[in-house]
Scaffold this active site. Structure first.
Site, PDB file in Angstrom:
ATOM      1  N   ALA A  13       0.912  -1.466  -0.009  1.00 12.46           N
ATOM      2  CA  ALA A  13      -0.016   0.059   0.026  1.00 12.46           C
ATOM      3  C   ALA A  13       0.860   1.169  -0.005  1.00 12.46           C
ATOM      4  O   ALA A  13       1.827   1.029   0.380  1.00 12.46           O
ATOM      5  CB  ALA A  13      -0.950  -0.192   1.344  1.00 12.46           C
ATOM      6  N   CYS A  14       0.264   2.265  -0.309  1.00 12.01           N
ATOM      7  CA  CYS A  14       1.083   3.605  -0.656  1.00 12.01           C
ATOM      8  C   CYS A  14       1.241   3.997   1.033  1.00 12.01           C
ATOM      9  O   CYS A  14       0.681   3.581   1.968  1.00 12.01           O
ATOM     10  CB  CYS A  14       0.315   4.690  -0.908  1.00 12.01           C
ATOM     11  N   PRO A  15       2.561   4.589   1.313  1.00 12.23           N
ATOM     12  CA  PRO A  15       3.625   5.003   0.315  1.00 12.23           C
ATOM     13  C   PRO A  15       4.833   4.223  -0.241  1.00 12.23           C
ATOM     14  O   PRO A  15       5.596   4.593  -0.879  1.00 12.23           O
ATOM     15  CB  PRO A  15       4.182   6.348   0.953  1.00 12.23           C
TER      16      PRO A  15
END
Length: 75
Positions: A13-15
């Site tokens: 998942a981001c980041p």
């Protein structure tokens, strides 16, 4: 033919995809390229903004079957 460094950030998942790309870019010379694979849809905006802010060139941005692919050339 320019050698392209591959970064597989699928499942992160981001980041994380962006951080993994930055780490790879730090090890490259100007003009070298990195291809990033990601599954986080938020990465589309992240990579576009990252390229604008850093001066790196986002050469490709594509999506196929839920996998986003980015090709970035180091400034």
């Amino acid at each position: 033919m320019t050698e392209i460094t591959q970064v597989d950030a699928t499942g992160h998942a981001c980041p994380m995809p962006l951080l993994m790309a930055k780490r790879a870019l730090n090890g490259l010379q100007s003009g070298q390229r990195v291809r990033v694979l990601a599954t986080d849809s938020g990465s589309v905006r992240d990579f576009r903004v990252f390229a604008e802010q850093t001066g790196h060139r986002l050469l490709e941005s594509a999506e196929q079957d839920g996998v986003f692919t980015y090709l970035i050339e180091k400034a």
